[in-house]
Design an enzyme around this catalytic site. Structure first.
Site, PDB file in Angstrom:
ATOM      1  N   ALA A   1       0.921  -0.919  -0.177  1.00  0.00           N
ATOM      2  CA  ALA A   1      -0.220  -0.607   0.309  1.00  0.00           C
ATOM      3  C   ALA A   1       0.949   1.218   0.132  1.00  0.00           C
ATOM      4  O   ALA A   1       2.034   1.195   0.689  1.00  0.00           O
ATOM      5  CB  ALA A   1      -0.722  -0.328   1.730  1.00  0.00           C
TER       6      ALA A   1
ATOM      7  N   ILE B   1       1.124   4.143   2.058  1.00  0.00           N
ATOM      8  CA  ILE B   1       1.539   4.268   3.164  1.00  0.00           C
ATOM      9  C   ILE B   1       2.180   3.878   3.093  1.00  0.00           C
ATOM     10  O   ILE B   1       3.175   4.533   4.451  1.00  0.00           O
ATOM     11  CB  ILE B   1       0.139   3.890   4.146  1.00  0.00           C
ATOM     12  CG1 ILE B   1       0.868   4.387   5.471  1.00  0.00           C
ATOM     13  CG2 ILE B   1      -0.071   2.345   4.620  1.00  0.00           C
ATOM     14  CD1 ILE B   1      -0.574   4.431   6.334  1.00  0.00           C
TER      15      ILE B   1
ATOM     16  N   ARG C   1       5.836   6.325   4.298  1.00  0.00           N
ATOM     17  CA  ARG C   1       5.869   6.791   4.937  1.00  0.00           C
ATOM     18  C   ARG C   1       6.130   5.763   6.122  1.00  0.00           C
ATOM     19  O   ARG C   1       7.193   6.592   6.964  1.00  0.00           O
ATOM     20  CB  ARG C   1       4.767   7.693   5.073  1.00  0.00           C
ATOM     21  CG  ARG C   1       4.595   9.023   3.744  1.00  0.00           C
ATOM     22  CD  ARG C   1       3.673   9.251   4.321  1.00  0.00           C
ATOM     23  NE  ARG C   1       2.827   9.318   5.397  1.00  0.00           N
ATOM     24  CZ  ARG C   1       1.123   8.666   4.813  1.00  0.00           C
ATOM     25  NH1 ARG C   1       1.201   8.733   3.799  1.00  0.00           N
ATOM     26  NH2 ARG C   1       0.210   8.503   5.090  1.00  0.00           N
TER      27      ARG C   1
ATOM     28  N   ARG D   1       1.224 -10.339  -2.896  1.00  0.00           N
ATOM     29  CA  ARG D   1       0.688 -11.210  -2.842  1.00  0.00           C
ATOM     30  C   ARG D   1       1.059 -11.749  -4.789  1.00  0.00           C
ATOM     31  O   ARG D   1       1.398 -12.695  -5.114  1.00  0.00           O
ATOM     32  CB  ARG D   1      -0.851 -11.553  -3.484  1.00  0.00           C
ATOM     33  CG  ARG D   1      -1.093 -11.377  -1.853  1.00  0.00           C
ATOM     34  CD  ARG D   1      -1.340 -13.041  -0.831  1.00  0.00           C
ATOM     35  NE  ARG D   1      -1.620 -12.877   0.156  1.00  0.00           N
ATOM     36  CZ  ARG D   1      -2.342 -13.966   1.383  1.00  0.00           C
ATOM     37  NH1 ARG D   1      -1.007 -14.929   0.969  1.00  0.00           N
ATOM     38  NH2 ARG D   1      -2.276 -13.842   2.439  1.00  0.00           N
TER      39      ARG D   1
ATOM     40  N   TYR E   1       2.906 -13.649   1.120  1.00  0.00           N
ATOM     41  CA  TYR E   1       2.419 -13.193   2.970  1.00  0.00           C
ATOM     42  C   TYR E   1       3.325 -14.276   3.793  1.00  0.00           C
ATOM     43  O   TYR E   1       3.922 -14.107   4.828  1.00  0.00           O
ATOM     44  CB  TYR E   1       1.439 -12.389   3.504  1.00  0.00           C
ATOM     45  CG  TYR E   1       0.796 -11.489   3.172  1.00  0.00           C
ATOM     46  CD1 TYR E   1       1.662 -10.660   1.711  1.00  0.00           C
ATOM     47  CD2 TYR E   1      -0.544 -11.011   3.016  1.00  0.00           C
ATOM     48  CE1 TYR E   1       1.100  -9.575   1.304  1.00  0.00           C
ATOM     49  CE2 TYR E   1      -1.069 -10.264   2.536  1.00  0.00           C
ATOM     50  CZ  TYR E   1      -0.432  -9.177   1.565  1.00  0.00           C
ATOM     51  OH  TYR E   1      -0.801  -8.367   1.151  1.00  0.00           O
TER      52      TYR E   1
ATOM     53  N   HIS F   1      -7.062  -7.316   8.070  1.00  0.00           N
ATOM     54  CA  HIS F   1      -6.171  -7.077   9.458  1.00  0.00           C
ATOM     55  C   HIS F   1      -6.329  -8.375  10.349  1.00  0.00           C
ATOM     56  O   HIS F   1      -5.656  -8.656  10.826  1.00  0.00           O
ATOM     57  CB  HIS F   1      -6.614  -5.964   9.830  1.00  0.00           C
ATOM     58  CG  HIS F   1      -6.212  -4.425   9.214  1.00  0.00           C
ATOM     59  ND1 HIS F   1      -6.589  -3.297   9.445  1.00  0.00           N
ATOM     60  CD2 HIS F   1      -5.610  -4.536   7.571  1.00  0.00           C
ATOM     61  CE1 HIS F   1      -5.857  -2.422   8.620  1.00  0.00           C
ATOM     62  NE2 HIS F   1      -4.886  -2.968   7.390  1.00  0.00           N
TER      63      HIS F   1
ATOM     64  N   LYS G   1      -4.371   1.214  11.169  1.00  0.00           N
ATOM     65  CA  LYS G   1      -6.253   1.101  11.906  1.00  0.00           C
ATOM     66  C   LYS G   1      -7.236   0.778  10.539  1.00  0.00           C
ATOM     67  O   LYS G   1      -6.978   1.187   9.543  1.00  0.00           O
ATOM     68  CB  LYS G   1      -6.317   2.799  12.018  1.00  0.00           C
ATOM     69  CG  LYS G   1      -5.894   3.870  11.293  1.00  0.00           C
ATOM     70  CD  LYS G   1      -7.055   4.187   9.769  1.00  0.00           C
ATOM     71  CE  LYS G   1      -6.403   5.194   9.186  1.00  0.00           C
ATOM     72  NZ  LYS G   1      -7.587   4.929   8.193  1.00  0.00           N
TER      73      LYS G   1
END
Length: 322
Positions: free
Chosen positions: A18, A20, A23, A42, A63, A84, A102
């Site tokens: 992803a 994110i 960062r 994957r 994973y 998650h 989150k």
């Protein structure tokens, strides 16, 4: 106590590609006791490309292969919301500490189960909520604790993120929508400001064509009577900020979940602007995680089990009213 690491660096594995993670990788590398060891997707080619871009030496096309890597101490999970729970559970079962983006899971029950499993395995588990670790947040709490703005009565939050392009965001089964996507930012921040439980709450939402909430509003009441209001929208562009109102003044934090600046306005006329610049706002969270694990803690004293379980319960109940 959990298993204590005496090594110089904690070795992170990243489960997913992803956006994110850019960062997060930067934050780990900026931290004192963390390093990035591997990344998994994957899709092997996708993993390879992301590894090359981020200068990560090892990459995996599944994973499971990353989770079985004995050189990884802790796994960061930034996958799609509905994944998650399964991803975190598998990581814990294979003996890895876990930091999960989150929301940790989509239900109170699943969140409680992950914490039970982590305790059984003597592993660290934390929901990633970077806002509560930011210097701006800690400074705001000091100002409030010192009585600078007087007794609190109202916390007002707005998050505006128009034109979200993630397909999963518009899929209810994937955990999409504004409340699941960003509601925990507001709830975790407000709970940290108040250090109180919520005794009442309600919510309303605008439901889009795919069945997910494209904007929502909610209100909560704390044990001492402080009211918290939240608005999240993908339908328009407006200011994203937190406003913390007391009897003597107000604290305004722009983009509170990643804030570098804060404005303090006292009703008697004083105004101060405080700044805490950082290239990677997640570094404070990562430093906290590293410190907890090096001390052998299983749960963060700040973003703890009770906070994650409470947020999961509140969000789950709010969504029933949509």
């Amino acid at each position: 106590m959990g298993k204590e690491h005496r090594m110089d660096k904690l070795r992170y594995g990243i489960l997913g590609t992803a956006r994110i993670i850019d960062r997060f990788v930067g934050a780990v590398r900026e931290s004192e006791f963390g390093e990035i060891t591997a990344i998994a997707s994957r899709d092997m080619e996708k993993a390879r490309l992301r590894a090359e871009k981020l200068a990560i030496k090892k990459y995996y096309g599944s994973y499971e292969d990353l989770l079985n890597d004995s050189e990884i101490d802790i796994v960061y999970i930034p996958t799609i919301n509905h994944m998650h729970y399964a991803n975190a559970k598998e990581a814990l079962l294979l003996g890895k500490h876990v930091v999960c983006e989150k929301p940790m899971t989509l239900t109170k029950k699943d969140t409680e189960e992950l914490f039970r499993l982590a305790a059984e395995k003597h592993l660290f588990l934390m929901e990633a909520q970077k806002s509560v670790f930011l210097p701006i947040t800690r400074e705001a709490m000091e100002i409030i604790g010192a009585g600078k703005i007087g007794k609190l009565h109202l916390l007002d939050y707005t998050i505006s993120i128009p034109k979200i392009r993630f397909k999963w965001f518009y899929d209810k089964a994937s955990g999409g929508g504004t409340l699941l996507g960003s509601g925990s930012y507001i709830l975790s921040h407000a709970r940290e400001m108040l250090h109180e439980d919520f005794v009442a709450y309600n919510a309303l939402a605008t439901i889009g064509k795919t069945g997910v909430d494209t904007q929502c509003t909610f209100h909560l009441k704390s044990k001492s009577g402080v009211l918290v209001s939240g608005r999240i929208t993908t339908l328009l562009k407006t200011k994203s900020e937190a406003r913390i109102y007391g009897e003597r003044g107000c604290i305004t934090i722009k983009d509170f979940w990643k804030a570098r600046t804060m404005t303090l306005d006292l009703y008697e006329g004083e105004r101060r602007i405080l700044e805490f610049p950082a290239e990677y706002e997640m570094v404070y969270e990562v430093n906290h995680i590293n410190d907890c694990i090096r001390k052998g803690l299983l749960i963060s004293p700040i973003m703890d089990r009770e906070t994650s379980v409470t947020i999961a319960e509140v969000v789950e109940n709010m969504m029933k009213s949509f």
